[in-house]
Design a protein around this motif. Structure first.
Motif, PDB file in Angstrom:
ATOM      1  N   ASP A 174      -9.792 -17.296 -39.264  1.00 55.42           N
ATOM      2  CA  ASP A 174     -10.642 -16.702 -38.359  1.00 55.42           C
ATOM      3  C   ASP A 174     -12.263 -17.168 -38.863  1.00 55.42           C
ATOM      4  N   TYR A 177     -12.449 -20.513 -37.625  1.00 52.03           N
ATOM      5  CA  TYR A 177     -12.850 -20.559 -36.083  1.00 52.03           C
ATOM      6  C   TYR A 177     -14.241 -20.306 -35.979  1.00 52.03           C
ATOM      7  N   VAL A 197     -11.298 -24.313 -30.620  1.00 53.63           N
ATOM      8  CA  VAL A 197     -10.489 -23.211 -31.357  1.00 53.63           C
ATOM      9  C   VAL A 197      -9.203 -22.902 -30.775  1.00 53.63           C
ATOM     10  N   ALA A 198      -9.234 -23.077 -29.623  1.00 57.07           N
ATOM     11  CA  ALA A 198      -8.005 -22.949 -28.971  1.00 57.07           C
ATOM     12  C   ALA A 198      -6.909 -23.944 -29.093  1.00 57.07           C
ATOM     13  N   LYS A 201      -5.657 -22.922 -32.588  1.00 55.34           N
ATOM     14  CA  LYS A 201      -4.620 -21.882 -32.530  1.00 55.34           C
ATOM     15  C   LYS A 201      -3.352 -22.410 -31.944  1.00 55.34           C
ATOM     16  N   GLN A 202      -3.222 -23.358 -30.958  1.00 60.67           N
ATOM     17  CA  GLN A 202      -2.094 -23.657 -30.267  1.00 60.67           C
ATOM     18  C   GLN A 202      -1.221 -24.689 -31.158  1.00 60.67           C
ATOM     19  N   THR A 204      -1.315 -24.343 -34.492  1.00 62.36           N
ATOM     20  CA  THR A 204      -0.668 -23.557 -35.426  1.00 62.36           C
ATOM     21  C   THR A 204       0.610 -23.003 -35.136  1.00 62.36           C
ATOM     22  N   LYS A 205       0.378 -22.345 -34.047  1.00 62.06           N
ATOM     23  CA  LYS A 205       1.576 -21.598 -33.273  1.00 62.06           C
ATOM     24  C   LYS A 205       2.567 -22.550 -32.901  1.00 62.06           C
ATOM     25  N   THR A 243       0.205 -18.297 -43.495  1.00 63.17           N
ATOM     26  CA  THR A 243       0.632 -18.392 -42.222  1.00 63.17           C
ATOM     27  C   THR A 243       2.240 -18.945 -42.025  1.00 63.17           C
ATOM     28  N   VAL A 327      -5.583 -26.359 -40.844  1.00 64.69           N
ATOM     29  CA  VAL A 327      -4.396 -26.652 -39.707  1.00 64.69           C
ATOM     30  C   VAL A 327      -3.360 -27.768 -39.814  1.00 64.69           C
TER      31      VAL A 327
END
Length: 344
Positions: A174, A177, A197-198, A201-202, A204-205, A243, A327
């Motif tokens: 965070d 971010y 940022v989105a 996150k995507q 990383t997921k 992570t 990332v």
């Protein structure tokens, strides 16, 4: 991170960043013509108040980490210079980067930065804008130039402890971010910041979907074969490790990059070695090739499990620093663990 140990390269698939650098024409706040919200911004940044009266038009980024955020936000036309490069520019940003003058490969002099006539400066490390660095934040601010430092290098970190500093609290993604959002706000391109940022996150997921590395031990070697720099518990490598649910064999030290002897490394015997593939030439065994040659020939290291099984993951310097490319580190380590059959 110290100037002496700054670098490391890697390729990255960045469709999200490509979209961001190409975007603009459809945004009410940040059109391709460079218009923005125009509002003054005040930030609480690393214990200091930074006030930017209007979106910068001649920003200078003093480290590659902040540079790649700005380029990812489509701000090349608002940058007057960059400095302190440790890796090739992130894949997908080559054309944007080519538009911005590189005023120095390493730390530039204060005078050289001022020659660029900056209206805003940003750095990834407290040391860059501290004594012994380019100049102090106060020196810039006396000249009316706001100076910003990446929060990831100061939040929960003691930079006065010597070396690369020590983490009093584990770094979280965070904070990275937050830096993206800060810079997007400063330049009045908040929507681009949220998209970046989105995207991070995507990615990383996606990289961690279905992975179980709870039984895997990792070691991160940044540089130097004589007195190697290994990652402690809580910096950017810690973000990658946590992570993925793995364990860093040196998570019992809070130093950012402690120098650890090879006998101790061999005794910890990690399952996987994550090594920096550096393009600079300031220390011994900078490139991944040199590191692997050392590992496979040195009598202390050649019998380590990861060496015998050739479980090497090569990362860029920026992926091993607290940057948006951390990332990239998550993606590459996750991919390697799957390839090694260690992902659960």
């Amino acid at each position: 991170m110290p100037v002496a140990r700054l670098a490391r390269p890697a390729a990255l698939a960045l469709s999200g960043v490509l979209l961001l650098t190409a975007c603009g024409s459809g945004d009410s706040e940040d059109s391709a013509s460079g218009t923005d919200s125009g509002a003054a911004v005040t930030l609480d940044n690393c214990g200091q108040t930074v006030r930017v009266e209007s979106p910068p038009k001649r920003a200078v980024s003093l480290n590659q980490g902040t540079t790649e955020i700005m380029l990812s936000l489509g701000l090349a036309d608002r940058m007057a210079g960059t400095a302190t490069w440790t890796d090739p520019v992130m894949k997908g940003l080559e054309k944007a980067n080519a538009k911005v003058k590189r005023i120095a490969d390493n730390n530039p002099s204060f005078e050289r930065v001022l020659d660029a006539d900056p209206d805003f400066v940003a750095a990834s490390f407290v040391s860059t804008l501290g004594k012994g660095g380019v100049a102090t934040r106060e020196q810039f601010e006396k000249l009316g130039v706001p100076a910003y430092v990446s929060p990831s290098d100061c939040v929960g970190k003691d930079n006065a402890s010597g070396g690369d500093g020590a983490r009093t609290k584990a770094l979280g993604i965070d904070a990275i971010y937050g830096e993206v959002r800060d810079l997007a706000e400063v330049f009045g391109v908040e929507e681009r910041g949220e998209r970046l940022v989105a995207d991070l996150k995507q990615r990383t997921k996606k990289a961690t979907s279905g992975i179980d590395a709870s039984d895997v031990t990792l070691l991160y070697w940044f540089a130097n074969s004589d007195s190697p720099y290994m990652a402690g518990c809580c910096g950017a490598p810690g973000v990658i490790t946590r992570t993925l649910g793995a364990k860093n064999v040196f998570d019992d030290t809070h130093e950012e990059w402690p120098q650890i002897n090879w006998e101790t490394v061999a005794d910890r015997d990690p399952d996987v070695l994550v090594i920096g593939d550096l393009t600079r030439k300031s220390q011994t065994a900078e490139s991944a090739k040199k590191k692997i040659e050392f590992l496979e020939s040195d009598p202390v290291t050649k019998n380590m499990t990861a060496v015998k099984k050739k479980r090497y993951v090569l990362l860029s310097g920026q992926a091993m620093n607290p940057t948006i490319r951390t990332v990239e580190g998550v993606e590459q380590v996750a991919s390697a663990l799957r390839e090694f059959g260690l992902a659960g």
